[in-house]
Design a protein around this motif. Structure first.
Motif, PDB file in Angstrom:
ATOM      1  N   MET A  36       0.812  -1.220   0.000  1.00 32.69           N
ATOM      2  CA  MET A  36       0.000   0.000   0.000  1.00 32.69           C
ATOM      3  C   MET A  36       0.850   1.276   0.000  1.00 32.69           C
ATOM      4  O   MET A  36       0.469   2.269  -0.616  1.00 32.69           O
ATOM      5  N   GLY A  37       1.966   1.259   0.695  1.00 33.33           N
ATOM      6  CA  GLY A  37       2.792   2.457   0.787  1.00 33.33           C
ATOM      7  C   GLY A  37       4.183   2.224   0.231  1.00 33.33           C
ATOM      8  O   GLY A  37       4.905   1.342   0.724  1.00 33.33           O
ATOM      9  N   ARG A  38       4.572   2.963  -0.779  1.00 37.98           N
ATOM     10  CA  ARG A  38       5.878   2.754  -1.407  1.00 37.98           C
ATOM     11  C   ARG A  38       7.031   3.025  -0.453  1.00 37.98           C
ATOM     12  O   ARG A  38       8.086   2.411  -0.551  1.00 37.98           O
ATOM     13  N   GLN A  39       6.844   3.971   0.457  1.00 37.76           N
ATOM     14  CA  GLN A  39       7.927   4.353   1.350  1.00 37.76           C
ATOM     15  C   GLN A  39       7.981   3.489   2.608  1.00 37.76           C
ATOM     16  O   GLN A  39       8.879   3.656   3.420  1.00 37.76           O
ATOM     17  N   PHE A  40       7.010   2.578   2.749  1.00 33.92           N
ATOM     18  CA  PHE A  40       6.983   1.772   3.974  1.00 33.92           C
ATOM     19  C   PHE A  40       8.198   0.855   4.061  1.00 33.92           C
ATOM     20  O   PHE A  40       8.866   0.776   5.087  1.00 33.92           O
ATOM     21  N   PHE A  41       8.488   0.158   2.964  1.00 36.36           N
ATOM     22  CA  PHE A  41       9.584  -0.817   2.966  1.00 36.36           C
ATOM     23  C   PHE A  41      10.887  -0.123   2.566  1.00 36.36           C
ATOM     24  O   PHE A  41      11.520  -0.450   1.579  1.00 36.36           O
ATOM     25  N   GLY A 284       3.655  -0.514  16.512  1.00 37.71           N
ATOM     26  CA  GLY A 284       4.400   0.562  15.864  1.00 37.71           C
ATOM     27  C   GLY A 284       4.274   0.528  14.353  1.00 37.71           C
ATOM     28  O   GLY A 284       4.185   1.576  13.694  1.00 37.71           O
ATOM     29  N   MET A 285       4.245  -0.668  13.800  1.00 34.41           N
ATOM     30  CA  MET A 285       4.131  -0.813  12.349  1.00 34.41           C
ATOM     31  C   MET A 285       2.760  -0.341  11.862  1.00 34.41           C
ATOM     32  O   MET A 285       2.650   0.314  10.819  1.00 34.41           O
ATOM     33  N   ILE A 286       1.726  -0.644  12.621  1.00 36.37           N
ATOM     34  CA  ILE A 286       0.384  -0.210  12.244  1.00 36.37           C
ATOM     35  C   ILE A 286       0.281   1.314  12.290  1.00 36.37           C
ATOM     36  O   ILE A 286      -0.276   1.944  11.388  1.00 36.37           O
ATOM     37  N   ARG A 287       0.840   1.907  13.339  1.00 33.95           N
ATOM     38  CA  ARG A 287       0.792   3.370  13.472  1.00 33.95           C
ATOM     39  C   ARG A 287       1.442   4.055  12.267  1.00 33.95           C
ATOM     40  O   ARG A 287       0.862   4.960  11.662  1.00 33.95           O
ATOM     41  N   THR A 288       2.636   3.604  11.909  1.00 35.75           N
ATOM     42  CA  THR A 288       3.362   4.224  10.798  1.00 35.75           C
ATOM     43  C   THR A 288       2.754   3.855   9.449  1.00 35.75           C
ATOM     44  O   THR A 288       2.630   4.696   8.559  1.00 35.75           O
ATOM     45  N   GLY A 289       2.358   2.599   9.309  1.00 36.89           N
ATOM     46  CA  GLY A 289       1.807   2.136   8.037  1.00 36.89           C
ATOM     47  C   GLY A 289       0.529   2.840   7.647  1.00 36.89           C
ATOM     48  O   GLY A 289       0.322   3.171   6.468  1.00 36.89           O
ATOM     49  N   LEU A 290      -0.340   3.113   8.602  1.00 35.14           N
ATOM     50  CA  LEU A 290      -1.584   3.810   8.296  1.00 35.14           C
ATOM     51  C   LEU A 290      -1.312   5.233   7.813  1.00 35.14           C
ATOM     52  O   LEU A 290      -1.961   5.717   6.888  1.00 35.14           O
ATOM     53  N   LEU A 291      -0.354   5.895   8.446  1.00 37.59           N
ATOM     54  CA  LEU A 291      -0.023   7.259   8.032  1.00 37.59           C
ATOM     55  C   LEU A 291       0.546   7.291   6.619  1.00 37.59           C
ATOM     56  O   LEU A 291       0.176   8.138   5.797  1.00 37.59           O
ATOM     57  N   LEU A 292       1.455   6.345   6.322  1.00 36.93           N
ATOM     58  CA  LEU A 292       2.081   6.327   5.000  1.00 36.93           C
ATOM     59  C   LEU A 292       1.105   5.918   3.902  1.00 36.93           C
ATOM     60  O   LEU A 292       1.270   6.299   2.740  1.00 36.93           O
ATOM     61  N   SER A 293       0.098   5.140   4.268  1.00 37.72           N
ATOM     62  CA  SER A 293      -0.892   4.715   3.276  1.00 37.72           C
ATOM     63  C   SER A 293      -1.974   5.765   3.052  1.00 37.72           C
ATOM     64  O   SER A 293      -2.867   5.575   2.223  1.00 37.72           O
ATOM     65  N   GLY A 294      -1.904   6.877   3.808  1.00 43.52           N
ATOM     66  CA  GLY A 294      -2.859   7.966   3.621  1.00 43.52           C
ATOM     67  C   GLY A 294      -4.118   7.860   4.446  1.00 43.52           C
ATOM     68  O   GLY A 294      -5.036   8.677   4.293  1.00 43.52           O
ATOM     69  N   ALA A 295      -4.188   6.885   5.346  1.00 42.43           N
ATOM     70  CA  ALA A 295      -5.384   6.728   6.175  1.00 42.43           C
ATOM     71  C   ALA A 295      -5.406   7.804   7.263  1.00 42.43           C
ATOM     72  O   ALA A 295      -4.360   8.179   7.791  1.00 42.43           O
ATOM     73  N   PRO A 296      -6.586   8.317   7.630  1.00 37.68           N
ATOM     74  CA  PRO A 296      -6.679   9.303   8.704  1.00 37.68           C
ATOM     75  C   PRO A 296      -6.121   8.732  10.011  1.00 37.68           C
ATOM     76  O   PRO A 296      -6.270   7.538  10.297  1.00 37.68           O
ATOM     77  N   GLY A 297      -5.485   9.583  10.814  1.00 35.25           N
ATOM     78  CA  GLY A 297      -4.845   9.127  12.039  1.00 35.25           C
ATOM     79  C   GLY A 297      -5.784   8.488  13.036  1.00 35.25           C
ATOM     80  O   GLY A 297      -5.375   7.614  13.809  1.00 35.25           O
ATOM     81  N   TYR A 298      -7.082   8.883  13.007  1.00 33.06           N
ATOM     82  CA  TYR A 298      -8.010   8.341  13.996  1.00 33.06           C
ATOM     83  C   TYR A 298      -8.408   6.892  13.708  1.00 33.06           C
ATOM     84  O   TYR A 298      -9.104   6.272  14.513  1.00 33.06           O
ATOM     85  N   TRP A 299      -7.978   6.342  12.555  1.00 30.80           N
ATOM     86  CA  TRP A 299      -8.235   4.925  12.283  1.00 30.80           C
ATOM     87  C   TRP A 299      -7.279   4.015  13.036  1.00 30.80           C
ATOM     88  O   TRP A 299      -7.466   2.807  13.087  1.00 30.80           O
ATOM     89  N   TYR A 300      -6.257   4.599  13.615  1.00 32.21           N
ATOM     90  CA  TYR A 300      -5.209   3.802  14.271  1.00 32.21           C
ATOM     91  C   TYR A 300      -5.780   2.917  15.375  1.00 32.21           C
ATOM     92  O   TYR A 300      -5.538   1.702  15.404  1.00 32.21           O
ATOM     93  N   GLN A 301      -6.558   3.506  16.284  1.00 31.61           N
ATOM     94  CA  GLN A 301      -7.092   2.734  17.404  1.00 31.61           C
ATOM     95  C   GLN A 301      -8.040   1.642  16.918  1.00 31.61           C
ATOM     96  O   GLN A 301      -8.050   0.528  17.456  1.00 31.61           O
ATOM     97  N   ALA A 302      -8.849   1.962  15.901  1.00 34.49           N
ATOM     98  CA  ALA A 302      -9.772   0.965  15.358  1.00 34.49           C
ATOM     99  C   ALA A 302      -9.012  -0.218  14.766  1.00 34.49           C
ATOM    100  O   ALA A 302      -9.380  -1.388  14.969  1.00 34.49           O
ATOM    101  N   PHE A 303      -7.932   0.072  14.049  1.00 34.59           N
ATOM    102  CA  PHE A 303      -7.139  -0.979  13.421  1.00 34.59           C
ATOM    103  C   PHE A 303      -6.470  -1.862  14.480  1.00 34.59           C
ATOM    104  O   PHE A 303      -6.403  -3.085  14.345  1.00 34.59           O
TER     105      PHE A 303
END
Length: 325
Positions: A36-41, A284-303
């Motif tokens: 999903m995110g090119r810069q993740f890896f 930690g990976m979920i927190r960073t991955g959601l941001l890099l994939s463009g998901a709103p920050g408030y989805w973090y807790q739900a994920f």
């Protein structure tokens, strides 16, 4: 028949490891975010995740020990924030930073000791005891600081030892996290004290009949939990060179989530430090991955909640597969 035995034996061995669920989840989510995110890896992002995880994971180690012994600590986030402030204030007065670090860790340990004493003496559940301590520390910290951020102006000894960048974004905190993980894996799995921790969490009366001092073990674990939270607080101010009263807000739930995702049972008596290590990385990976994939920050807790729920079903899936082989 031989094929049946091999498959049956393989899955039976897998099922006995508490960390198997989080390892599967880690691999799946890592693959998803890498696509999903090119810069993740990338090295810089993975090292950045490691930096976040180091502070969270150091706290998770202590909390894992405590939960395995069937107790909770909701005050770790507040101890984390208070320790950052105490260390910064002491160092800013001209006190050598190593001495400031020692005093701060003693303070953190005393908080854990008080948590344990109140819980064990009054028999109030540790959930309530540590929730109260969290509110006390947060309230006092906000009252004293009035919500103002302080800058670190002490010497560079401890910041260099704990968190200053080395090369390619790596920091000493990464190696402190790995070293503490290995140390506590050894203590939990290879020492008499580790056996006592499992025994206390698995069955109070059985542990007492074996001569285990239940209150002593739990009191030590409360102290370890707060001590490691204090160390994480000193690491965060060494990294940012500032301390804010909001540091660690909500981190107690992240830490418990990392520990539970790692396979530790909230009912005690079962868990691993390796699982907590992987669980912290997953958070930690979920927190960073959601941001890099463009998901709103408030989805973090739900994920995080979804992964926490699915982790339980991954272990159930392994059990079902084992039954059919």
């Amino acid at each position: 028949m031989e094929k049946y035995s091999i498959g049956h034996s393989f899955f039976l061995r897998i099922r006995t490891y508490p960390a198997v669920g989080v390892l599967i989840a880690w691999l799946v989510i890592f693959g998803i975010f890498s696509v999903m995110g090119r810069q993740f890896f990338t090295l810089s992002n993975l090292v950045g995740i490691f930096t976040i995880v180091s502070e969270l994971g150091i706290m998770a180690i202590g909390v894992a020990f405590l939960i395995i012994s069937r107790e909770f600590d909701l005050s770790v986030g507040a101890v984390y924030a208070a320790s950052a402030f105490i260390f910064g204030l002491l160092a800013n007065t001209g006190l050598p930073s190593p001495l400031a670090l020692v005093i701060t860790l003693i303070f953190a340990s005393l908080i854990g000791f008080v948590n344990g004493m109140i819980t064990l003496r009054t028999r109030i559940h540790s959930f309530i005891t540590t929730l109260g301590m969290m509110m006390i520390l947060r309230g006092v910290l906000l009252a004293i600081t009035k919500g103002v951020t302080i800058s670190y102006e002490g010497d560079a000894i401890v910041p260099t030892i704990l968190a200053r960048g080395i090369a390619y974004g790596f920091r000493p905190s990464h190696f402190w996290f790995i070293a503490l993980t290995l140390l506590f894996i050894f203590i939990l799995n290879r020492t008499r004290y580790g056996n006592w921790v499992f025994a206390v969490g698995g069955g109070r009366e059985a542990a007492r009949s074996m001569g285990v001092d239940i209150n002593k073990v739990k009191l030590i674990n409360f102290t370890i939990s707060a001590l490691l939270a204090g160390l994480a607080g000193c690491i965060v101010i060494s990294r940012f060179l500032i301390a804010n009263p909001a540091f660690g807000a909500g981190s107690e739930l992240e830490v418990i989530t990392a520990v539970v995702i790692g396979g530790t049972l909230l009912t005690g008596g079962y868990g691993t430090i390796l699982g907590a290590f992987l669980g912290a990385f997953l958070v930690g990976m979920i927190r960073t991955g959601l941001l890099l994939s463009g998901a709103p920050g408030y989805w973090y807790q739900a994920f995080i909640g979804i992964v926490l729920t699915l982790q339980r079903y991954l272990r159930i899936l392994v059990q079902y597969v084992e039954q059919f082989l």
